[in-house]
Scaffold this active site. Sequence first.
Site, PDB file in Angstrom:
ATOM      1  N   LYS A  23      -1.464   6.134  -2.360  1.00 36.53           N
ATOM      2  CA  LYS A  23      -0.308   6.661  -3.106  1.00 36.53           C
ATOM      3  C   LYS A  23      -0.621   7.961  -3.851  1.00 36.53           C
ATOM      4  O   LYS A  23      -1.769   8.287  -4.117  1.00 36.53           O
ATOM      5  CB  LYS A  23       0.224   5.585  -4.067  1.00 36.53           C
ATOM      6  CG  LYS A  23       1.050   4.528  -3.315  1.00 36.53           C
ATOM      7  CD  LYS A  23       1.719   3.528  -4.237  1.00 36.53           C
ATOM      8  CE  LYS A  23       2.509   2.526  -3.383  1.00 36.53           C
ATOM      9  NZ  LYS A  23       3.071   1.436  -4.219  1.00 36.53           N
ATOM     10  N   ARG A  70      -2.178  -4.887  -1.504  1.00 38.37           N
ATOM     11  CA  ARG A  70      -1.436  -4.370  -0.343  1.00 38.37           C
ATOM     12  C   ARG A  70      -2.018  -3.017   0.061  1.00 38.37           C
ATOM     13  O   ARG A  70      -1.988  -2.078  -0.738  1.00 38.37           O
ATOM     14  CB  ARG A  70       0.047  -4.242  -0.735  1.00 38.37           C
ATOM     15  CG  ARG A  70       0.967  -3.734   0.368  1.00 38.37           C
ATOM     16  CD  ARG A  70       2.372  -3.566  -0.185  1.00 38.37           C
ATOM     17  NE  ARG A  70       3.282  -3.063   0.805  1.00 38.37           N
ATOM     18  CZ  ARG A  70       3.423  -1.774   1.120  1.00 38.37           C
ATOM     19  NH1 ARG A  70       2.691  -0.857   0.510  1.00 38.37           N
ATOM     20  NH2 ARG A  70       4.289  -1.410   2.028  1.00 38.37           N
TER      21      ARG A  70
HETATM   22  C1  YH5 Z   1       4.042  -1.922  -3.709  1.00 39.02           C
HETATM   23  O1  YH5 Z   1       3.345  -1.228  -4.472  1.00 39.02           O
HETATM   24  N1  YH5 Z   1       4.775  -0.122  -2.042  1.00 39.02           N
HETATM   25  S1  YH5 Z   1       6.070   1.083   0.044  1.00 39.02           S
HETATM   26  C2  YH5 Z   1       3.770   6.480  -1.075  1.00 39.02           C
HETATM   27  C3  YH5 Z   1       2.558   6.846  -0.524  1.00 39.02           C
HETATM   28  C4  YH5 Z   1       1.776   5.918   0.141  1.00 39.02           C
HETATM   29  C5  YH5 Z   1       2.218   4.611   0.255  1.00 39.02           C
HETATM   30  C6  YH5 Z   1       1.663   8.794   0.406  1.00 39.02           C
HETATM   31  N2  YH5 Z   1       6.036  -1.480  -0.802  1.00 39.02           N
HETATM   32  C7  YH5 Z   1       4.705  -1.383  -2.569  1.00 39.02           C
HETATM   33  O2  YH5 Z   1       3.195   1.971   0.314  1.00 39.02           O
HETATM   34  N3  YH5 Z   1       5.638  -3.543  -2.049  1.00 39.02           N
HETATM   35  C8  YH5 Z   1       5.587  -0.230  -0.981  1.00 39.02           C
HETATM   36  O3  YH5 Z   1       2.176   8.140  -0.701  1.00 39.02           O
HETATM   37  C9  YH5 Z   1       5.483  -2.226  -1.796  1.00 39.02           C
HETATM   38  N4  YH5 Z   1       4.225  -3.239  -3.939  1.00 39.02           N
HETATM   39  C10 YH5 Z   1       5.009  -4.042  -3.130  1.00 39.02           C
HETATM   40  N5  YH5 Z   1       5.127  -5.346  -3.443  1.00 39.02           N
HETATM   41  C11 YH5 Z   1       5.278   2.526  -0.655  1.00 39.02           C
HETATM   42  C12 YH5 Z   1       3.919   2.830  -0.164  1.00 39.02           C
HETATM   43  C13 YH5 Z   1       3.442   4.233  -0.285  1.00 39.02           C
HETATM   44  C14 YH5 Z   1       4.205   5.171  -0.951  1.00 39.02           C
END
Ligand code: YH5
Length: 276
Positions: A221, A255
């Site tokens: 993230k 996750r």
């Molecule tokens: C979470 O924290 N996050 S989707 C932005 C990024 C990289 C990854 C490049 N679903 C979560 O994974 N469900 C998502 O920057 C989730 N907790 C739970 N329970 C976002 C994601 C991401 C966003």
Amino acid sequence: MEMKFARRVLDMSRCHVMGVLNVTPDSFSDGGRFNQLDMALFRARQMVSDGAAFIDVGGESTRPGAASVSVQEELDRVCPVVEAISRELDAIVSVDTSTPAVMTQAVELGAGLVNDVRALQRDGALAAAATAGVPVCIMHIQGEPKTMQDRPEYQNVMREVGEFLSQRVRVAVQAGVCAENIILDPGFGFGKKLEHNLRLLASLEQLRALGHPLLVGMSRKSMLGNITGRDVDERLPASLAAATISAMKGASIIRVHDVRETIDAVKVATAVKEAD
Ligand code: YH5
């Protein structure tokens, strides 16, 4: 501390890894050698053999500004993948959705966890989660995905996240969700600036006082990009550091995109915790 997810029981006093499986059209393109379902199954098999206890299947992008997806489109993306993984693999399928019809269908097809980044706030989501009867992850978000990063503000982020989560637990239990089936998540990056994310991670143990297992997601993230200056595909070391800290602070589910590497980090954290 045991929790029952459809066909499997897990000890939530331990730390488990959840692999991220995006089934949005842009997530899989190989020039046509494999179809979408084959690609998704290939990734899922890999993550399970790497040690993932959960596979989190999501068909809606929650990136700020991402186009919204119709219920039918989300069902068409998610259902075949949930069905195939549930049938073929020894992992708990988690469905990353805020859409009641997707929760219902996915659980019918074998999903063992409903993961809702909107904390069951959509019309019909509470009832769908209660009827589904499987555990649910309730995540904190400030605002809506489209605009959540516009100007996140808190007076006291820990207090506000804790109060939001306990209120959503109350409402969910009133709607018929079993309290023993609720997992909580502070929602890293969902309507939060770096300082908020850091304060939440630093105080993660305190959220366990709410009495529910914790799930956290920081893999790749922006908060890790903000700290390290790295682009998204160079954030594995930072993601492992975040996973290690979460495991030390008592998270039950982490996750991530990189399951194999995270399993090793979690093993080290767990070994140190057990020696303490
Ligand atoms: C979470 O924290 N996050 S989707 C932005 C990024 C990289 C990854 C490049 N679903 C979560 O994974 N469900 C998502 O920057 C989730 N907790 C739970 N329970 C976002 C994601 C991401 C966003």
